[in-house]
Write a protein that holds these residues in place. Structure first.
Motif, PDB file in Angstrom:
ATOM      1  N   UNK A   1       0.792  -1.233   0.041  1.00 49.92           N
ATOM      2  CA  UNK A   1       0.007  -0.057   0.086  1.00 49.92           C
ATOM      3  C   UNK A   1       0.928   1.363   0.078  1.00 49.92           C
ATOM      4  N   UNK A   2       2.085   1.123   0.661  1.00 48.59           N
ATOM      5  CA  UNK A   2       2.746   2.587   0.456  1.00 48.59           C
ATOM      6  C   UNK A   2       3.265   2.803  -0.970  1.00 48.59           C
ATOM      7  N   UNK A   3       3.214   1.977  -1.760  1.00 48.87           N
ATOM      8  CA  UNK A   3       3.588   2.347  -3.236  1.00 48.87           C
ATOM      9  C   UNK A   3       2.568   3.298  -3.786  1.00 48.87           C
ATOM     10  N   UNK A   4       1.327   3.407  -3.150  1.00 51.39           N
ATOM     11  CA  UNK A   4      -0.022   4.175  -3.683  1.00 51.39           C
ATOM     12  C   UNK A   4      -0.148   5.175  -2.687  1.00 51.39           C
ATOM     13  N   UNK A   5       0.657   5.222  -1.640  1.00 52.31           N
ATOM     14  CA  UNK A   5       0.130   6.382  -0.688  1.00 52.31           C
ATOM     15  C   UNK A   5       1.446   7.017  -0.203  1.00 52.31           C
ATOM     16  N   UNK A   6       1.195   8.488  -0.109  1.00 56.86           N
ATOM     17  CA  UNK A   6       2.366   9.320   0.239  1.00 56.86           C
ATOM     18  C   UNK A   6       2.163   9.846   1.689  1.00 56.86           C
ATOM     19  N   UNK A   7       3.383   9.574   2.455  1.00 58.47           N
ATOM     20  CA  UNK A   7       3.090   9.959   3.866  1.00 58.47           C
ATOM     21  C   UNK A   7       3.213  11.349   4.267  1.00 58.47           C
ATOM     22  N   UNK A   8       3.340  12.007   3.329  1.00 58.49           N
ATOM     23  CA  UNK A   8       3.469  13.712   3.285  1.00 58.49           C
ATOM     24  C   UNK A   8       2.009  14.117   3.820  1.00 58.49           C
ATOM     25  N   UNK A   9       1.057  13.385   3.561  1.00 61.07           N
ATOM     26  CA  UNK A   9      -0.362  13.719   3.914  1.00 61.07           C
ATOM     27  C   UNK A   9      -0.354  14.009   5.375  1.00 61.07           C
ATOM     28  N   UNK A  10       0.219  12.797   6.095  1.00 62.25           N
ATOM     29  CA  UNK A  10       0.174  12.689   7.543  1.00 62.25           C
ATOM     30  C   UNK A  10       0.838  14.235   8.023  1.00 62.25           C
ATOM     31  N   UNK A  11       1.919  14.177   7.470  1.00 62.68           N
ATOM     32  CA  UNK A  11       2.981  15.249   8.086  1.00 62.68           C
ATOM     33  C   UNK A  11       2.251  16.521   7.894  1.00 62.68           C
ATOM     34  N   UNK A  12       1.505  16.847   6.675  1.00 66.44           N
ATOM     35  CA  UNK A  12       0.940  18.034   6.269  1.00 66.44           C
ATOM     36  C   UNK A  12      -0.321  18.349   7.317  1.00 66.44           C
ATOM     37  N   UNK A  13      -1.056  17.262   7.599  1.00 66.70           N
ATOM     38  CA  UNK A  13      -2.087  17.427   8.379  1.00 66.70           C
ATOM     39  C   UNK A  13      -1.878  17.626   9.819  1.00 66.70           C
ATOM     40  N   UNK A  14      -0.783  16.802  10.344  1.00 66.86           N
ATOM     41  CA  UNK A  14      -0.160  17.108  11.728  1.00 66.86           C
ATOM     42  C   UNK A  14       0.436  18.670  11.534  1.00 66.86           C
ATOM     43  N   UNK A  15       1.139  19.201  10.602  1.00 66.71           N
ATOM     44  CA  UNK A  15       1.534  20.275  10.783  1.00 66.71           C
ATOM     45  C   UNK A  15       0.301  21.380  10.863  1.00 66.71           C
ATOM     46  N   UNK A  16      -0.597  21.235  10.031  1.00 65.10           N
ATOM     47  CA  UNK A  16      -1.674  22.187   9.992  1.00 65.10           C
ATOM     48  C   UNK A  16      -2.435  22.083  11.322  1.00 65.10           C
ATOM     49  N   UNK A  17      -2.910  20.703  11.788  1.00 68.49           N
ATOM     50  CA  UNK A  17      -3.721  20.908  13.195  1.00 68.49           C
ATOM     51  C   UNK A  17      -2.638  21.336  14.374  1.00 68.49           C
ATOM     52  N   UNK A  18      -1.373  20.894  14.318  1.00 67.55           N
ATOM     53  CA  UNK A  18      -0.605  21.218  15.282  1.00 67.55           C
ATOM     54  C   UNK A  18      -0.174  22.562  15.562  1.00 67.55           C
ATOM     55  N   UNK A  19       0.332  23.345  14.146  1.00 68.67           N
ATOM     56  CA  UNK A  19       0.307  24.765  14.413  1.00 68.67           C
ATOM     57  C   UNK A  19      -0.891  25.474  14.627  1.00 68.67           C
TER      58      UNK A  19
END
Length: 445
Positions: free
Chosen positions: A156-174
């Motif tokens: 599944x990791x070949x079809x999914x980019x982990x940057x989405x999690x990082x971006x959401x964490x950054x948006x919500x965390x900030x």
């Protein structure tokens, strides 16, 4: 209710809530725009590219199997695909895809399933289905071949980019971090304003809490310093007025005493006129003593918790001793308020004395009534069956020495209203159920 009224009900009433709303709304709008741009452009492009890569590998395997259908060649293709393409392959001889075997993705907010299906239709061009639910780490793709079904298991990791999690964490965390910092900062600023309001309310009710400690922003500190200066000026004014009245009292009582002695020494033939003049002198002396006592109490007495029911009962008992017929109605529980007890006794006593001079029956009642979000009022009503005061002249009755057809008020009502207002309340005059006048005293409870 209009839309504007509905919005006003949603807006917080407090300064802290409104300030945080001013900070939070632009922040949320900015974050939503950023998330939309990321989701609608970057994530979409990345998802299509990853889906194209996986479907391209599957299409290559399908093409190799169609060109090399022998058993030994199929095994070599499977081994090479596992090593070079990271695909786990299996072949089910003679199988046929079912019509309802398609299963949806476990991440419905992402365009993974749709992008993979589009890429498979474009590159493979054979019947297929995808299974996103059976394995949380892999996506199973089944392709219908002429002699069976090809099972492809792609990570599944070949079809999914982990940057989405990082971006959401950054948006919500900030957003949460900024909101927390703003809340702590604004809470300190609002606390200074709230303390200023509490100090103003306490000073208005006669409680001397001393000077405020300036804190918070420059404007809040300036307001606190201005309040301290105002408090000092008012205190000095009250003290100077008390000293002035004490001097006036001394200066007036000396000639009044001489007049009283002179009237007492008049011959017996003039005693009838002297007695009337003596009553006038005693009335003048009583008025001076009453106002001086009020002024001294206002300047010296400090507010302290006291049971209002007990004070009302004492005033009613004193009026009975003076010959009045008083009906008393008190609540079953005490009503404890921070008041200047002597001043409030004087207020209630003046009202009862005023009713006693003009009526035969008096009814006194104490109760609590709500006053909205601010709490409750403690209400004392004094009813009488006297001649009353015309509605158009009731406000004039609170002026010193007001005179009506039913008699004068002297300083009693004026002093009583001053005391009630000094406690944060007021006195109003109304029609009484007994047929005379009702004096309603309300104090914040």
């Amino acid at each position: 209710m209009t839309f504007a009224g509905f919005l006003r009900r949603l807006v917080p009433r407090g300064l802290l809530g409104r300030a945080l709303l001013i900070i939070l709304v632009p922040l949320v709008v900015l974050q939503v725009i950023a998330l939309y741009l990321f989701y609608g452009s970057h994530l979409d492009v990345i998802s299509r590219r990853l889906a194209a890569a996986v479907s391209g590998d599957v299409a290559m395997v399908v093409e190799l199997l169609s060109r090399h259908p022998r058993e030994e060649e199929r095994g070599w293709i499977f081994r090479e695909a596992a090593w070079r393409l990271d695909l786990s392959l299996a072949f089910e001889q003679g199988a046929v895809l079912g019509p309802a075997s398609h299963r949806g993705a476990s991440l419905p907010l992402l365009p993974l399933e749709e992008d993979l299906d589009d890429a498979m239709r474009e590159r493979v061009r054979l019947p297929f289905d995808t299974d996103w639910q059976s394995d949380p780490r892999s996506v199973i793709i089944r392709v219908q071949l002429p002699d069976g079904v090809l099972h492809v298991e792609a990570a599944r990791k070949r079809l999914f980019s982990g940057t989405l999690y990082l971006f959401v964490i950054w948006v919500v965390g900030s957003a949460l971090l900024l909101f927390l910092v703003a809340a702590l900062f604004m809470k300190n600023q609002v606390r200074a304003i709230r303390r200023l309001a509490e100090a103003s309310e306490a000073f208005g009710r006669g409680r001397d809490l001393g000077p405020m400690k300036p804190e918070g922003a420059a404007e809040a500190r300036q307001a606190a310093l201005a309040f301290n200066s105002m408090q000092g000026r008012i205190r000095r004014f009250v003290e100077s007025r008390t000293e002035m009245l004490a001097g006036i009292s001394h200066d007036l009582r000396t000639p009044l005493t001489r007049l009283r002695l002179g009237l007492a020494m008049l011959p017996e033939s003039a005693q009838a006129d002297a007695q009337a003049m003596t009553q006038d002198v005693e009335e003048m002396d009583r008025l001076i003593a009453a106002y001086l006592s009020f002024a001294r109490g206002e300047g010296i007495e400090q507010a302290a918790p006291a049971d209002l029911a007990e004070l009302v009962g004492e005033a009613a008992a004193k009026a009975r001793r003076d010959g009045a017929l008083v009906d008393l109605a008190l609540p079953g529980e005490p009503i404890v308020l921070p008041v200047r007890a002597d001043a409030l006794r004087r207020c209630l006593g003046n009202l009862l004395d005023n009713a006693r001079r003009h009526a035969r029956r008096i009814a006194v009642a104490l109760s609590r009534v709500p006053r909205g979000e601010a709490g409750t009022w403690a209400v004392v009503t004094v009813d009488d069956d006297g001649p009353g005061i015309p509605e158009a002249q009731r406000e004039e009755a609170f002026k010193p020495f007001a005179s009506f057809s039913s008699g004068g008020t002297g300083l009693g009502l004026a002093i009583a209203r001053d005391i009630a207002r000094a406690h944060g309340g007021d006195i109003v005059l109304e029609d009484s159920p007994l047929g005379g006048l009702r004096a309603r005293v309300r104090l914040p409870a």
